[in-house]
Every structure is written in structure tokens, then in C-alpha cells.
Enzyme design. Structure first.
Site, short mmCIF file in Angstrom:
data_model
loop_
_atom_site.label_atom_id
_atom_site.label_comp_id
_atom_site.label_asym_id
_atom_site.label_seq_id
_atom_site.Cartn_x
_atom_site.Cartn_y
_atom_site.Cartn_z
N HIS A 1 -41.62 50.48 62.92
CA HIS A 1 -41.13 51.82 63.20
C HIS A 1 -41.65 52.44 64.49
O HIS A 1 -40.87 53.04 65.23
CB HIS A 1 -41.51 52.71 62.02
N ARG B 1 -48.46 56.59 56.14
CA ARG B 1 -47.51 55.47 56.11
C ARG B 1 -48.18 54.12 56.01
O ARG B 1 -47.71 53.24 55.29
CB ARG B 1 -46.65 55.54 57.37
N PHE C 1 -45.03 66.73 54.21
CA PHE C 1 -44.84 65.43 54.81
C PHE C 1 -46.10 64.61 54.55
O PHE C 1 -47.16 65.17 54.24
CB PHE C 1 -44.61 65.58 56.32
N GLN D 1 -46.79 50.85 63.79
CA GLN D 1 -46.61 51.41 62.46
C GLN D 1 -45.43 50.79 61.72
O GLN D 1 -44.32 50.75 62.26
CB GLN D 1 -46.38 52.92 62.56
N ARG E 1 -49.93 56.63 63.22
CA ARG E 1 -49.40 57.96 63.53
C ARG E 1 -49.06 58.71 62.26
O ARG E 1 -48.48 58.17 61.33
CB ARG E 1 -48.13 57.83 64.38
#
Lengths: 597, 235
Positions: free
Chosen positions: A370, A283, A117, A237, A412
Site C-alpha cells: 500500500h 495497519r 481511524f 506498508q 504510517r
């Protein structure tokens, strides 16, 4: 008529954090959950890719690496004591979920499957590590279902479709919450020794968002109106891969399985922004890269989107270039069938909303609002702390996305939302029960529903000159344009002025439905008021922070500024003004350094 | 494209009986039916009541009847309906409370009746880690873990329409999810529950449920497997 109930612990919100809190609180104290949705409708269910925990089922990993990756992902704004606690607790939390029945995908030897991830690394080799424990591409759905199943098994008491609207505080102590029962329109007072807010985030203040309609920031707005500060609200985010225009999330797991991002020239542009882990960078890094690519004219058709390509040809080509291998050391090669089996829900979204098969065609994506890193300030036990000295407000708790512990800091790390809600949901539940057993009920105020009645009557009494839908549309567009991936002083000032204007106009909105039963118009108009308040807090907090860090990127202040800004923002709503204060970041083992991927 | 949208309306505080409101609007063929209902609320009549949350087919809030068939309003696009006339009604078989909102309690009561949670009182692994389960064992019930409890299946079932005590396909799907989980130890109890008069034998294999399921769960197959398990006494 007002109904009065009495519980030791009242949990507000029935998503992952709320259900965890309720399960643990109810083991020792009389507990009830009030939730505006049926719990299984909660947004936890939309989480896709996985829950991070250093089980090491497929390769070497450790909670220390998870801790460092989270600290780095947070751009050093996360509190390191809290992050360390969470990453160590994560391992047992995942085993607990498995023991509760969660149907994790499995390795060949029957253990919980794990995959790469964004930002999850082997701290020695710097290469991606398989840490995200997953159940197909519906990990959040399975967490929510499993927790709800356990709540049924344990006879947890639910007040479904009850909208909390106010927190009752008496002399600085918690006395309970006031909620409206949607089915009847009646007000209910929940007299409680401890209240846990687990109401989720507020992504609906932006135009393009992956968030549910329900994500209107109710918890933050309720407590802020009662004088409690909100922490780090400028940090929100933007996930880089939302479906173009719709904002529906395409999980990072697609890139974990080998998907690659391309600009209109067919360039793998992340090579230039994150040379080491490329498409699996954090991200915020990828969303910013997309913005810069757009500014350079490299977005597709000039329409501010990019392609996410997970066709086997592309995956295999770049896996070979990157020298990617399977756990047994053989080269990483996939077929369309294998990809489909790893991301069936994503394939379904692409088919339904875009009419494409992602194993044959690339997916058009753009950044989508998000996740709220900011929220109600808490310590690691979930206790709400209300000032620069972290003074505890006795009896008040928050957990999950609504809370700011802070474990996510400025950005995050993927999969940590689920870790957060499991770990801190559990500990807030345990601690709230413990607190309640040693505390007396604080007597209710003389007229506990006064403020809620006042809010409701205001919404019915507007002139009707303005429409809620128009105000919502303008707010969302303004926030996306000026308080989005990149910010400037000029844009933020524009946004603040615009939101204040919208707040004025909001006073002229009138709810047309005068009924009691399922007055959804009343509920949604009230939610809009919450969103306007949070939009203002977000923009004000962002204007003050003259640096770029994680999810808060300033065009006019492009560098991180640890000398002046290595600190958390606290924002109080004092009537119509926002007052800002700051508190230090907790740094234990990892002194801030430059963040590259 | 220009469409004619008819929406079922009923306000228990005002109306003696339900009616349909008609709206003419210009929409994108890629719009979700949920988007159309949101346009109604924004531009025509803000009092329209419905449940919705995630808007992409995961939360299960907005199951309703659209042109006579059950869908999630957020998962069906205008173009998929192949018509410029769209009629939206509440789910059948559950009491209408207001507009498109029905009473979900009988549905959840049926769900709770099948013990929809893992039951296994044996000791956990000594190392405190996960119980082992092979990928093949997990595949046995993978399909039925997808259920989002939206009620589209149960409220499309003629057997449920005729008797709401019938547990219905959604409850059987959720029983299946545990009956065939190698970690569970209560299959027999669930099979006994489903072997009762209002259990699995009310299913007449109409296939409506399978067609209605927005998660494409093979519901009729799952029900058949449960029936087979009852008959053979084996899972």
C-alpha cells in the site's frame, strides 16, 4: 531535437504534493509542473478514508495526541521533530483545504465531520478518537480535485504527459530535469534553479497492491542513479484490507464505522492481538496478525483471506459489546442506509468487483502492498539531504510519498499520507521558491540529454530474448513471497539473488515499438527498470535490518532492537552494488517504549 | 472462458487508416476488460497504446468504447458484457492519436471554461476555522463532486459528436458542483456561460451521459437543475 525551457522551480509530479508545491512556489517564482499523467489521474485520488487533524470538532483532541499516535504508529522510527511539526500544521492545512472549496462531509452544526481511524486515540482514555476529517469515502479524490481546481484558477503551468527521466546535477548542484513528451517522443530539458520531486510511491513492485499502474518509483530511481541515497526502503506498508486477489483498497474507515475482521472460525481474531482497540489497531499490526492466523490455519478456505464484516447486525452487536457510544453519549447503532451513506464508493467497489452488497455480506480481504514509508531523504522544509550528517543538496526537494522526512518511520498511521502531502508539499513549494529567488541558474551540462538518450537506446537495443511482462511477473511474485509482510534471512537472500538475475535478463528485453508518438511500451519498460532497482534496494535494506519494527517484520528476529537498530537506513546505488549507511532517529519528547494497542 | 477480442489499432507513424486486431484468449469471467488489454500487451503485442493508472475506477484514465458503449475498461468485467465477443475502440468525438489514446485537450478546455473552482472573495471566518455548511447544503451538490473527468459522458453525447464546441455534460456537471455549493459566490457567472449558444441548451436530454457515467452521477438531472436555474434566475 531537444527543447529547452527555463523555470525557477520545476515540480515533477501532479498529485497532491506536487500541486500543493506548485501552488505555493508559483506565488513567488516562475514555476512549471511536469507530470506523466494528467494531474487529475494521480494516485492521491484513490485515498479514501480521511485526513487526520486534531480539529476537535466532535470530541476533545489535540495535535500533541496526534503527534504521539504518529510516533507510536511509526514504531519509534519517525523523527519526532518532523512529526510534531506535521501534526501541528495539519490543523491549519485542513482549514486551508476547506477554504479552497473542499467539500468535506459535515457535522450537524456545519463543521468538518471527523471519524475514528486505526491508531487514532485519546491519549488519556486510550479509546479511539474522531480525528479523520473526511469527504464521504473519497477524501483523496476531493483533495486532488480541489487542488487541481485551484491550480486552474491560479494559472499554474502544466506539462501534462511528460515523463521525467533524469535529474541534472552539476558540481553537486541542481541544474534541472530531462523529460520525454509522450505525445511526440521529443526530449525536453527543464533548466531550473530548484526541482521538487513529488512522484509518489512504488507499490507496483509487489504482486498484490492497492497502487496504481503509475506507481513505479520513478522519482526514487532517477535520483538514486545520480548518487542520492534512499532512506528506510525496507519499510513498506501492507494494508490489511485489500480486496482478495485484486488488492483494491477497502478503507480503514469501514472499521472506523464499526466493521469487524473475522477468521474462518468466525472469531474476531484482533481481540487476541490488540485487546484495547482491536480492529482499529495500526495497519502493520493487523497485517501481521493475518499472517499469523494464516500460519495457524485460520484463513478462509486455506486461501489466505479473511472477512471484513460491516453488516448492520455485526456492527451493532460488537458496538454493544465494546460499549461504543455516539458523541451525545447514546449507544452507537447503525442501519444499512447509514453505512452506505458513509462508504458509498466502497459499496460500489464491492458490487463491481465482487458482486456483493457489503451491508448484507462480508468482504473477503487480504493484506495489500500500500504505501512506501521510505524514499528520498528530506528535512522538514522538503530539502533533500544526502548523507548521515543530513547535508542539504542545494535546490533539490522532495515531498509526498516519494519523500522520507521521516514522519512515518516504520509504519504510517492511517490518514497521515494526506497530511504529509499537504503539509510538506506546501513547505517544499515555499522553500523552493525562496531558494530560487536567491540563486542563479547552474549552467547546463554540455550534453544534458546524453544519459536519457543512452537509456532509451539501450531499451531498443536488447536482443529481444526476454519479455518485459515475464520479468515483471516474476519480480512481483518474488517480492510478495519473500519481501512481504514477514521476512527471513533465507527468503531475502533468495529475493536478492532472483532480482539480480532478473536485472541481467532485463538487458535482453527489447522495446518492439520504434515509434515516437505515445510509445507506451518504451515508457513502461523503462518503469520496469526502475522497479527492479527499487526491489533490490528494498530487499538489501531489509536483509541488513536484523530486527522487527513496524512494517518490517522478521521471522528470525521477532523483537524490536532499539540498542542496535533505532536508526534510519540510507542505501546508495553504486553502479551494481548497494551500499548501506545509517543515521540517527530524532527523539524529542517520547522515549521508545513497548508498542501495544 | 474463451473470447474473441477485437481492438482498434492506429499508428499515425505507420498506418494510413485504422484497423482492428483480433485476439483469441482464455479469460476469467471476472476479469476486467483492462486486464484483457494488459494480456494483449504482455502476451500478444506489447506495442498496444492506451492510458490507464488506478485500475479501479477512480483515476478516469481508461474510458473507452466497449461493445459500442462507453465504460472505464477497469470497471467493466467480462461477465457484465454478456458476450464472448468484445470490441474495444477509442472514445468518439475526440481525435484519435494512437490506438486507444485520444486527444483530451478539447475536453479539458471545455471543463476549464465553466470556472471549475470555488469563487468567494469574502473574508474568511475570524477564528480562521472552516466556513460552515450544513449537511443539507452539502447534499445539494454531493452527487456532482463524484466526477473523475474521464469523459465517458461527454463523448457519448450526440450533441457533442455533432459539435465539439458544445461544453458537454462533464463541464456542466462540474459547473453544477459549484453553482449549488452554498460557499460559492459566482453561480451567476457560470450560468451566463452556460446560457450561451454552445452551453446547456445544446443538451437534448438523450440520457446517454447518465448511462455512460461510471460514477453513476445523475447527469441529466444535474443539467436540468442548471437549466432551471438559468430560467428562474435562482439556485
Amino acid at each position: 531535437m531537444t527543447n529547452i525551457h527555463q523555470y525557477d522551480v520545476v515540480v515533477v509530479g501532479g498529485g497532491g504534493a506536487g500541486l500543493m508545491a506548485a501552488m505555493y512556489a508559483s506565488q513567488r517564482a516562475k514555476t512549471a509542473v511536469i507530470s506523466k499523467l494528467y494531474p487529475v489521474r494521480s494516485h492521491t485520488g484513490a485515498a479514501q478514508g480521511g485526513i487526520g487533524a486534531a480539529l476537535g470538532n466532535l470530541e476533545e483532541d489535540s495535535p500533541e495526541w496526534h503527534t504521539f499516535d504518529t510516533v507510536k504508529g511509526s514504531d519509534y522510527l519517525g523523527d519526532q521533530d518532523a512529526i510534531e511539526f506535521m501534526c501541528h500544521e495539519a490543523v491549519q492545512a485542513v482549514y486551508d483545504l476547506e477554504h479552497m472549496g473542499l467539500p468535506f462531509s459535515r457535522t450537524a452544526d456545519g463543521r468538518i465531520a471527523q471519524r475514528p481511524f486505526g491508531g487514532h486515540t485519546n491519549n488519556v482514555t486510550k479509546k479511539p478518537v474522531r480525528r479523520a476529517c473526511y469527504a464521504s469515502d473519497r477524501t483523496g479524490h476531493m483533495i486532488l480535485q480541489t487542488l487541481y481546481q485551484q491550480c486552474i484558477k491560479n494559472n499554474i503551468l502544466f506539462y501534462d504527459e511528460f515523463q521525467a527521466m533524469d535529474l541534472l546535477l552539476v558540481d553537486g548542484k541542481v541544474a534541472g530535469v530531462v523529460a520525454v513528451e509522450l505525445a511526440t517522443g521529443e526530449l525536453h530539458v527543464f533548466h531550473a534553479k530548484a526541482v521538487i520531486f513529488a512522484t509518489g510511491g512504488h507499490g507496483r513492485i509487489w504482486e498484490i497492491t492497492s497502487n496504481a499502474y503509475a506507481y513505479t518509483g520513478d522519482g526514487c530511481a532517477i535520483v538514486a542513479r545520480r548518487g542520492i541515497p534512499l532512506e528506510d526502503m525496507e519499510f513498506f506498508q501492507f494494508h490489511p484490507t485489500g480486496i482478495y486477489k485484486l488488492g483494491i483498497l477497502i478503507t480503514e474507515a469501514v472499521r472506523g464505522e464499526g466493521g469487524i475482521l473475522f477468521n474462518k472460525k468466525g472469531e474476531r481474531f484482533m481481540e487476541r492481538y490488540a485487546p484495547t482497540i482491536k480492529d482499529l489497531a495500526s495497519r502493520d499490526v493487523i497485517s501481521r496478525a493475518m499472517y499469523l492466523e494464516t500460519r495457524a490455519g485460520n484463513d478462509v478456505n486455506g486461501q489466505r483471506f479473511f472477512y471484513l464484516d460491516v453488516t448492520p447486525e455485526t456492527v451493532n452487536k460488537y458496538a454493544e459489546i465494546d460499549g461504543r457510544t455516539r458523541p451525545d453519549g447514546t449507544p452507537y447503532r447503525v442501519t444499512a442506509q447509514e453505512i452506505l451513506s458513509k462508504i458509498p464508493d466502497i459499496a460500489d467497489f464491492c458490487q463491481t468487483y465482487l458482486g456483493i452488497d457489503p451491508t448484507r455480506q462480508p468482504i473477503p480481504v487480504q493484506p495489500t502492498a500500500h504505501y512506501a514509508m521510505g524514499g528520498i531523504p528530506t528535512n522538514i522544509m522538503g530539502q533533500v539531504v544526502i548523507d548521515e550528517q543530513n547535508t542539504v543538496l542545494p535546490g533539490l526537494y522532495a515531498a509526498g510519498e516519494v519523500a522520507c522526512v521521516s514522519v512515518h518511520g516504520a509504519n504510517r498511521l492511517g490518514t497521515n499520507s494526506l497530511v504529509d502531502l499537504i503539509v510538506f508539499g506546501k513547505h517544499s513549494g515555499i522553500h523552493a521558491a525562496e531558494f530560487a529567488l536567491g540563486a542563479d541558474f547552474v549552467p547546463l551540462p554540455a550534453d544534458p540529454t546524453e544519459y536519457v538518450r543512452e537509456q532509451i537506446s539501450r531499451l531498443h537495443a536488447g536482443s529481444g530474448k526476454e519479455k518485459a511482462a515475464a520479468i515483471a511477473r516474476e519480480m512481483k511474485a518474488e517480492m510478495f513471497d519473500h519481501v512481504g509482510v514477514f521476512r527471513t534471512q533465507e527468503g531475502l537472500e533468495h529475493a536478492i539473488q532472483k532480482i539480480r538475475e532478473l536485472q541481467e535478463r532485463f538487458k535482453d528485453v527489447r522495446v518492439t515499438d520504434s515509434g515516437k508518438i505515445f510509445n507506451m511500451e518504451l515508457l513502461q519498460t523503462w518503469e520496469l527498470g526502475n522497479m527492479l532497482d527499487l526491489a533490490l534496494v528494498t530487499a538489501q535494506s531489509a536483509l541488513a535490518r536484523t530486527e522487527s519494527r513496524g512494517g518490517h517484520a522478521r521471522d528470525d528476529y521477532p523483537a524490536r532492537d532499539d540498542v542496535n537498530w533505532l536508526k534510519h537506513t540510507l542505501a546508495w546505488m553504486d553502479r551494481d552494488q548497494i551500499r548501506l549507511g545509517y543515521k540517527p532517529v530524532v527523539i524529542t519528547k517520547y522515549p521508545p517504549k513497548e508498542r501495544t494497542y | 472462458m474463451q473470447i474473441k477480442l477485437r481492438v482498434f489499432r492506429f499508428d499515425p507513424e505507420k498506418d494510413q487508416k485504422p484497423r482492428f486486431d483480433t485476439f483469441f484468449m482464455d479469460v476469467d469471467p471476472n476479469d476486467r476488460v483492462l486486464d484483457l488489454l494488459e494480456y494483449v500487451k504482455a502476451d500478444f503485442d506489447s506495442s498496444l497504446a492506451l492510458r490507464r493508472s488506478c485500475a479501479h475506477g477512480i483515476c478516469g484514465s481508461d474510458a473507452m468504447r466497449i461493445n459500442g458503449r462507453n465504460y472505464l475498461a477497469c470497471k467493466v468485467l467480462v461477465k457484465n458484457l454478456h458476450s464472448d465477443q468484445i470490441t474495444v475502440e477509442p472514445l468518439l468525438g475526440l481525435r484519435v492519436i494512437k490506438d486507444l489514446i485520444v486527444d483530451m485537450e478539447p475536453f479539458f478546455e471545455n471543463y476549464r471554461s465553466v470556472l471549475p473552482y470555488l469563487i468567494n472573495d469574502e473574508a474568511l471566518p475570524e477564528d480562521g476555522k472552516e466556513r460552515l455548511q450544513t449537511p443539507e447544503e452539502r447534499d445539494r451538490f454531493e452527487d456532482t463532486t463524484k466526477c473523475i473527468l474521464c469523459a465517458a459522458c461527454t463523448t457519448s453525447c450526440p450533441s457533442f459528436w455533432s459539435d465539439e464546441r458544445y461544453v458537454g455534460p462533464a463541464a456542466i456537471v462540474n459547473a453544477h458542483r459549484f453553482i449549488f455549493d452554498s460557499r460559492d459566490r459566482a453561480a451567476e457567472r457560470r450560468l451566463n456561460i452556460l446560457n450561451q449558444q454552445i452551453g446547456v441548451w445544446r443538451c437534448r436530454t438523450a440520457f446517454n451521459c447518465t448511462e455512460a457515467c461510471p460514477r453513476e452521477i445523475h447527469i441529466t438531472t444535474a443539467i436540468a437543475e442548471v437549466k432551471q436555474a438559468i430560467l428562474s434566475g435562482k439556485v
